[in-house]
Motif scaffolding. Structure first.
Motif, mmCIF file in Angstrom:
data_model
loop_
_atom_site.group_PDB
_atom_site.id
_atom_site.type_symbol
_atom_site.label_atom_id
_atom_site.label_comp_id
_atom_site.label_asym_id
_atom_site.label_seq_id
_atom_site.Cartn_x
_atom_site.Cartn_y
_atom_site.Cartn_z
ATOM 1 N N ARG A 23 0.837 -1.205 0.000
ATOM 2 C CA ARG A 23 0.000 0.000 0.000
ATOM 3 C C ARG A 23 0.872 1.255 0.000
ATOM 4 O O ARG A 23 0.602 2.214 -0.739
ATOM 5 N N PHE A 24 1.911 1.244 0.816
ATOM 6 C CA PHE A 24 2.827 2.385 0.869
ATOM 7 C C PHE A 24 3.488 2.604 -0.490
ATOM 8 O O PHE A 24 3.627 3.756 -0.943
ATOM 9 N N ALA A 25 3.893 1.515 -1.158
ATOM 10 C CA ALA A 25 4.545 1.631 -2.463
ATOM 11 C C ALA A 25 3.595 2.229 -3.492
ATOM 12 O O ALA A 25 4.005 3.055 -4.322
ATOM 13 N N ARG A 26 2.330 1.824 -3.463
ATOM 14 C CA ARG A 26 1.357 2.385 -4.402
ATOM 15 C C ARG A 26 1.174 3.882 -4.168
ATOM 16 O O ARG A 26 1.101 4.670 -5.118
ATOM 17 N N GLU A 27 1.123 4.275 -2.907
ATOM 18 C CA GLU A 27 0.989 5.694 -2.595
ATOM 19 C C GLU A 27 2.211 6.478 -3.049
ATOM 20 O O GLU A 27 2.084 7.582 -3.585
ATOM 21 N N GLN A 28 3.400 5.903 -2.854
ATOM 22 C CA GLN A 28 4.623 6.584 -3.273
ATOM 23 C C GLN A 28 4.674 6.745 -4.792
ATOM 24 O O GLN A 28 5.053 7.803 -5.297
ATOM 25 N N ARG A 29 4.277 5.679 -5.513
ATOM 26 C CA ARG A 29 4.289 5.766 -6.971
ATOM 27 C C ARG A 29 3.280 6.786 -7.460
ATOM 28 O O ARG A 29 3.540 7.550 -8.390
ATOM 29 N N GLY A 30 2.124 6.827 -6.816
ATOM 30 C CA GLY A 30 1.104 7.781 -7.228
ATOM 31 C C GLY A 30 1.519 9.209 -6.956
ATOM 32 O O GLY A 30 1.223 10.121 -7.738
ATOM 33 N N ALA A 31 2.237 9.429 -5.846
ATOM 34 C CA ALA A 31 2.627 10.789 -5.475
ATOM 35 C C ALA A 31 3.923 11.220 -6.127
ATOM 36 O O ALA A 31 4.144 12.404 -6.366
ATOM 37 N N GLY A 32 4.814 10.255 -6.437
ATOM 38 C CA GLY A 32 6.144 10.632 -6.887
ATOM 39 C C GLY A 32 6.463 10.323 -8.335
ATOM 40 O O GLY A 32 7.552 10.627 -8.797
ATOM 41 N N ALA A 33 5.536 9.696 -9.056
ATOM 42 C CA ALA A 33 5.822 9.386 -10.451
ATOM 43 C C ALA A 33 5.944 10.673 -11.255
ATOM 44 O O ALA A 33 5.044 11.503 -11.261
ATOM 45 N N LEU A 90 13.285 -12.489 -17.242
ATOM 46 C CA LEU A 90 14.307 -12.246 -16.215
ATOM 47 C C LEU A 90 14.433 -10.760 -15.915
ATOM 48 O O LEU A 90 14.606 -10.356 -14.751
ATOM 49 N N GLY A 91 14.356 -9.916 -16.962
ATOM 50 C CA GLY A 91 14.423 -8.479 -16.731
ATOM 51 C C GLY A 91 13.266 -7.977 -15.895
ATOM 52 O O GLY A 91 13.452 -7.160 -14.986
ATOM 53 N N VAL A 92 12.061 -8.479 -16.212
ATOM 54 C CA VAL A 92 10.888 -8.069 -15.434
ATOM 55 C C VAL A 92 11.018 -8.506 -13.976
ATOM 56 O O VAL A 92 10.722 -7.739 -13.047
ATOM 57 N N ILE A 93 11.488 -9.740 -13.759
ATOM 58 C CA ILE A 93 11.655 -10.232 -12.393
ATOM 59 C C ILE A 93 12.681 -9.404 -11.637
ATOM 60 O O ILE A 93 12.484 -9.032 -10.470
ATOM 61 N N ALA A 94 13.809 -9.091 -12.311
ATOM 62 C CA ALA A 94 14.841 -8.287 -11.654
ATOM 63 C C ALA A 94 14.320 -6.898 -11.298
ATOM 64 O O ALA A 94 14.579 -6.387 -10.203
ATOM 65 N N VAL A 95 13.561 -6.291 -12.225
ATOM 66 C CA VAL A 95 13.005 -4.964 -11.949
ATOM 67 C C VAL A 95 12.015 -5.030 -10.790
ATOM 68 O O VAL A 95 12.011 -4.163 -9.902
ATOM 69 N N GLN A 96 11.168 -6.059 -10.793
ATOM 70 C CA GLN A 96 10.183 -6.194 -9.712
ATOM 71 C C GLN A 96 10.857 -6.396 -8.364
ATOM 72 O O GLN A 96 10.425 -5.821 -7.354
ATOM 73 N N ARG A 97 11.921 -7.186 -8.343
ATOM 74 C CA ARG A 97 12.637 -7.392 -7.077
ATOM 75 C C ARG A 97 13.311 -6.112 -6.611
ATOM 76 O O ARG A 97 13.304 -5.796 -5.410
ATOM 77 N N ALA A 98 13.905 -5.382 -7.549
ATOM 78 C CA ALA A 98 14.540 -4.119 -7.174
ATOM 79 C C ALA A 98 13.507 -3.130 -6.645
ATOM 80 O O ALA A 98 13.746 -2.430 -5.656
ATOM 81 N N ARG A 99 12.334 -3.077 -7.293
ATOM 82 C CA ARG A 99 11.284 -2.175 -6.829
ATOM 83 C C ARG A 99 10.757 -2.601 -5.464
ATOM 84 O O ARG A 99 10.471 -1.757 -4.612
ATOM 85 N N ALA A 100 10.660 -3.920 -5.244
ATOM 86 C CA ALA A 100 10.184 -4.403 -3.938
ATOM 87 C C ALA A 100 11.189 -4.058 -2.840
ATOM 88 O O ALA A 100 10.804 -3.638 -1.744
ATOM 89 N N ALA A 101 12.489 -4.246 -3.127
ATOM 90 C CA ALA A 101 13.512 -3.903 -2.134
ATOM 91 C C ALA A 101 13.510 -2.414 -1.857
ATOM 92 O O ALA A 101 13.657 -1.978 -0.702
ATOM 93 N N ARG A 102 13.339 -1.616 -2.915
ATOM 94 C CA ARG A 102 13.291 -0.169 -2.740
ATOM 95 C C ARG A 102 12.062 0.246 -1.933
ATOM 96 O O ARG A 102 12.142 1.115 -1.057
ATOM 97 N N ALA A 103 10.923 -0.371 -2.215
ATOM 98 C CA ALA A 103 9.706 -0.051 -1.476
ATOM 99 C C ALA A 103 9.844 -0.415 -0.003
ATOM 100 O O ALA A 103 9.399 0.337 0.880
ATOM 101 N N LEU A 104 10.475 -1.555 0.277
ATOM 102 C CA LEU A 104 10.665 -1.959 1.668
ATOM 103 C C LEU A 104 11.582 -0.979 2.395
ATOM 104 O O LEU A 104 11.306 -0.589 3.539
ATOM 105 N N ALA A 105 12.675 -0.562 1.729
ATOM 106 C CA ALA A 105 13.592 0.403 2.356
ATOM 107 C C ALA A 105 12.886 1.727 2.627
ATOM 108 O O ALA A 105 13.025 2.308 3.707
#
Length: 383
Positions: A23-33, A90-105
């Motif tokens: 939920r936090f990641a969705r809010e960040q993307r909506g506010a910061g895209a 593989l590129g999509v998976i890597a991007v999704q993992r990077a975005r998930a790690a970034r969202a968690l941080a």
């Protein structure tokens, strides 16, 4: 939210609710895209579809045709499809993992900021701060900013900017702490000697005659630069107890005092998920807080002279007939100087670029003429 003055690092390490992070990641993307980010992704997709994929297919089918003619082309096309699809997956998976790690941080840092009565900003473009690192290059931005405003403005963040020499570009990264002071102070830079393994890049641009040596062991930890004529003012600010706190708490940080700001700089990230780093930085800031009241009393006597250039000397005043005092009150110097810094003390003088250019030209010319000089010397001595 914790009360001010309470340090709580648990959000940096405690387990988190994955649904809350999403939920936090969705809010960040909506506010910061930003439009630039969307354009970057569109350009990347176009490059992949129009250039990379066709090149892979042409190379694969050409190789297949060379090996087995028509059947080879069909097999090569199938293999190219599987290969390209796998790479994209593989590129999509890597991007999704990077975005998930970034969202968690980001979620952990935002929770940490809230737990300590502060605010979190994922990104701030071109922060309007007067420090030395904020006026260089392009693409200037602060990331993972944790900011408190009470009882004093304090900001922790990671900062980066890009410089280019026409062919190559370099991204410079810093961690910083920004503290708002009560009054403007002379421009002072403390170059921490502990990070000068490869030479100082903090004070390298300042004229060496502005360096001030202080008593005790201070010079073993810092090189202090202050504007010429402000040496006494620097000694007023850096009393022995203040120097001791800098040595004990800030010896690994470069420090700049400019206008009504104090900055700590370091090459390592400041806003991290490491509780020990936050504990150290919070302690370093707290160690200085009790001394800022002393700095708030500093005044630049030069401003008084500028404000009252024609004032009569205090010792020439005479008591008027209506005076109720047994002495004559002075007609000048009735108030202390206003807060602020006279123009000579606002910025350190930088080294002349022409001097550096002259040195470089002299070195290059010397290297170019050295063989000729050696040849002439050899001919003269051989006679």
């Amino acid at each position: 939210m914790s009360a001010p003055g309470f340090f709580d690092a648990r959000p940096l390490v405690d387990p988190v609710d994955s649904a809350e992070v999403a939920r936090f990641a969705r809010e960040q993307r909506g506010a910061g895209a930003s439009a630039s980010q969307v354009i970057a992704w569109v350009i990347l997709a176009i490059v992949v579809v129009l250039f990379i994929v066709p090149i892979v297919y042409v190379m694969a089918m050409g190789l297949g045709y060379a090996i087995a003619r028509g059947a080879g082309v069909a097999v090569a096309a199938l293999l190219a499809t599987v290969f390209t699809g796998g790479l994209i997956a593989l590129g999509v998976i890597a991007v999704q993992r990077a975005r998930a790690a970034r969202a968690l941080a980001s979620y952990r840092l935002a929770s940490f900021a809230a737990a300590n009565s502060m605010q979190y900003f994922a990104r701030l473009d071109a922060p309007p701060l007067p420090g030395m690192i904020y006026s260089h290059g392009t693409s200037r931005m602060s990331t993972d900013v944790v900011r408190g405003t009470s009882p004093r403005f304090v900001e922790f963040g990671n900062y980066q900017y890009t410089t280019s020499n026409g062919e190559n570009s370099t991204t410079h990264r810093w961690g910083y702490v920004a503290i708002k002071l009560d009054v403007p102070l002379p421009h002072i830079v403390l170059d921490a000697l502990s990070d000068n393994t490869l030479g100082s890049d903090v004070a390298a641009g300042y004229s060496r005659e502005q360096r001030l040596s202080l008593e005790g062991d201070f010079d073993r930890y810092f090189s202090l630069f202050c504007p010429s004529g402000y040496e006494v003012d620097a000694l007023y600010l850096f009393t022995p107890d203040v120097m001791a706190r800098f040595i004990d708490n800030l010896a690994q940080l470069n420090v700049e005092i400019v206008d009504d700001w104090m900055f700590f700089y370091t090459r390592r990230p400041v806003s991290t998920l490491d509780p020990a780093t936050w504990s150290w930085l919070f302690g370093a800031v707290a160690a200085m807080m009790t001394k800022l009241d002393q700095w708030a009393r500093w005044r630049d006597d030069r401003l008084r002279a500028l404000a009252q250039p024609a004032a009569a000397p205090a010792w020439t005043a005479a008591a008027g007939p209506a005076s109720a005092l047994p002495f004559a009150p002075p007609t000048a110097l009735l108030t202390p100087p206003p807060p602020g810094v006279a123009p000579p003390g606002r910025r350190l003088r930088t080294r002349s670029p022409w001097l550096i250019i002259a040195i470089v030209v002299a070195v290059v010319a010397g290297m170019a003429l050295l063989p000729l000089a050696l040849g002439i010397a050899a001919v003269l001595f051989s006679r």
